[in-house]
Design a protein around this motif. Structure first.
Motif, short mmCIF file in Angstrom:
data_model
loop_
_atom_site.label_atom_id
_atom_site.label_comp_id
_atom_site.label_asym_id
_atom_site.label_seq_id
_atom_site.Cartn_x
_atom_site.Cartn_y
_atom_site.Cartn_z
N LEU A 78 0.83 -1.20 0.00
CA LEU A 78 0.00 0.00 0.00
C LEU A 78 0.87 1.25 0.00
CD1 LEU A 78 -2.76 1.33 0.11
CD2 LEU A 78 -2.75 1.03 2.61
N LEU B 127 0.79 4.20 -2.78
CA LEU B 127 0.51 5.59 -2.43
C LEU B 127 1.62 6.52 -2.92
CD1 LEU B 127 -0.94 5.19 1.17
CD2 LEU B 127 -2.16 6.08 -0.83
N THR C 295 1.51 6.73 -6.75
CA THR C 295 0.39 7.54 -7.23
C THR C 295 0.62 9.03 -6.98
OG1 THR C 295 -1.16 5.72 -6.79
CG2 THR C 295 -2.10 7.92 -7.03
N ALA C 296 1.04 9.36 -5.76
CA ALA C 296 1.22 10.77 -5.40
C ALA C 296 2.34 11.41 -6.21
CB ALA C 296 1.52 10.89 -3.91
N THR D 230 -3.30 14.66 -1.08
CA THR D 230 -4.13 13.68 -0.35
C THR D 230 -3.41 12.34 -0.23
OG1 THR D 230 -6.15 14.75 -1.15
CG2 THR D 230 -6.36 12.50 -0.31
N GLY D 231 -2.77 11.91 -1.33
CA GLY D 231 -2.02 10.66 -1.30
C GLY D 231 -0.88 10.69 -0.30
N PHE E 296 -2.30 10.41 3.25
CA PHE E 296 -2.64 9.02 3.54
C PHE E 296 -1.38 8.21 3.84
CE2 PHE E 296 -6.92 9.49 1.47
CZ PHE E 296 -7.65 8.95 2.51
N LEU E 297 -0.30 8.47 3.08
CA LEU E 297 0.96 7.77 3.29
C LEU E 297 1.52 8.08 4.67
CD1 LEU E 297 3.26 6.02 2.08
CD2 LEU E 297 4.26 8.15 1.20
#
Length: 410
Positions: free
Chosen positions: A216, A220, A223-224, A386-387, A390-391
């Motif tokens: 995960l 993340l 993606t970010a 946002t990514g 979350f990380l």
């Protein structure tokens, strides 16, 4: 073997990689900025076809990324970097001999392979191989040097083009890779850390992820950083037109674009001076936040000279520190031994984004105008932010679980 970071050893590592990365970026990616409009008429190609070589380079680099990650783990960064310089040498020679589109395209595919093997991620992996988690400052210093590649090589390439023509200039560049970069990589870099005999803590991952959390975390950060790269890299080639549509005269737009480079290098220098107090997660949050604020300023503030300066300041700082964060986030998440493989894996989506972004943003700007580009960029930077948040939550969660297990074990 305990890991010690000798200033002389570190300076030698940075010196070798600074020289080779300057040559690498300056003679390939930056070369079309000077030589492109001389190459186009000689090959009978439109300017846009010639400059599409950069997109081909990025695409080829993207698809080579996973292979490079495996080779870094098996053979070490020095050999991978040297192989990249050989790709560069052959690619530049093919480019110098090109007589039409087929050979021109082949040349940029070879240059793309060279970029995957020896630009950015493999060079940072070479630092981590030699300094472990203490290599953060060295990577930031190296990024300061490579940010000057166009400043150094554009005048040299322009002089070469005037004196000996673009074909001979590219041949000289090819021989720089073969006779300067390859020997420096193979014989001048310090020996890497012997992980098998190093202290146990040297190769410990900074975060004790479970297998699921590790996957995960990679998703993340991939993606970010890819979204952030798409936004930053997409705007950059269209920056002058974006500034003009936002109220700047052509002359003022050029001044602002030039100032962005100085602001970016200053931001990287500030991050370097933070040293151990710096944090790649905070750097990533800061970079995305500055990008959002910069583009919002052009949307909500009245068009004026002050607004344009505010924008270029925020955008210059944000895009520069995001480059630092992109290089350092894998080191904050994965073990030093695994850094090269993970950084090379991350380079695939990032390079794909870099290849597609200029086309997408140019089309948006030409067909829908500056406001659409600004709104899209704010949304992209917000998604990347946002990514990262979350990380950070995942890292804190993992650290709490590790601390809880440690207390239970006692």
């Amino acid at each position: 073997m305990a890991l010690t970071k000798s200033p002389l050893r570190s300076a030698r590592t940075i010196g070798v990689l600074a020289i080779t990365q300057l040559i690498g970026w300056g003679t390939t990616f930056e070369s079309l900025g000077v030589l492109g409009r001389s190459i186009a008429p000689d090959l009978g190609l439109a300017n846009e076809m010639v400059f599409a070589g950069l997109s081909v380079m990025m695409l080829a680099s993207a698809f080579c990324g996973p292979l490079v990650g495996r080779l870094l783990g098996r053979h070490g960064a020095a050999k991978v970097l040297a192989a990249g310089s050989v790709f560069f040498c052959v690619g530049l020679l093919v480019l110098s001999l090109a007589n039409g589109l087929p050979l021109y395209a082949v040349a940029w595919i070879l240059l793309g392979a060279g970029g995957a093997f020896c630009l950015s991620a493999p060079a940072y992996a070479a630092v981590v191989e030699r300094e472990g988690t203490k290599g953060r400052r060295s990577i930031t210093i190296l990024m300061l040097f490579t940010g000057l590649s166009a400043t150094i090589f554009w005048p040299l390439l322009s002089l070469g083009n005037d004196l000996i023509g673009w074909r001979t200039t590219l041949m000289v560049c090819a021989f720089l890779h073969l006779f300067v970069c390859v020997p420096l990589y193979l014989f001048a870099l310090p020996k890497p850390i012997a992980w098998d005999t190093a202290d146990a803590g040297v190769d410990a991952p900074p975060v004790a992820f479970t297998a699921r959390q590790g996957k995960l975390a990679f998703l993340l950060v991939a993606t970010a950083t890819t979204i952030a790269s798409f936004a930053s890299y997409g705007v950059s080639p269209s920056l002058l037109e974006l500034l003009r549509q936002s109220g700047a005269t052509p002359e003022f737009a050029l001044q602002l674009a030039a100032a962005r480079g100085v602001i970016g290098i200053s931001a990287r220098a500030f991050d370097m001076l933070l040293g151990k107090r710096g944090n790649p997660f905070i750097t990533a949050v800061t970079g995305n936040s500055f990008m959002i604020l910069g583009f919002l300023s052009l949307i909500v503030l009245p068009s004026s000279t002050a607004t344009l300066w505010i924008f270029i300041g925020l955008y210059g700082i944000g895009s520069a520190v995001l480059q630092v964060a992109k290089a350092l986030l894998p080191l904050a998440l994965f073990s030093p031994r695994d850094y090269g493989r993970q950084a090379a894996r991350l380079s695939m989506p990032q390079n794909l984004a870099n290849a597609l972004a200029p086309v997408v943003f140019t089309a948006l700007l030409d067909r829908s105008g500056a406001l659409t580009v600004l709104v899209v960029t704010v949304l992209l930077a917000g998604s990347a932010l946002t990514g990262i948040l979350f990380l950070m939550h995942l890292v804190r969660q993992s650290n709490r679980m590790a601390a809880s297990h440690s207390v239970t074990a006692r």
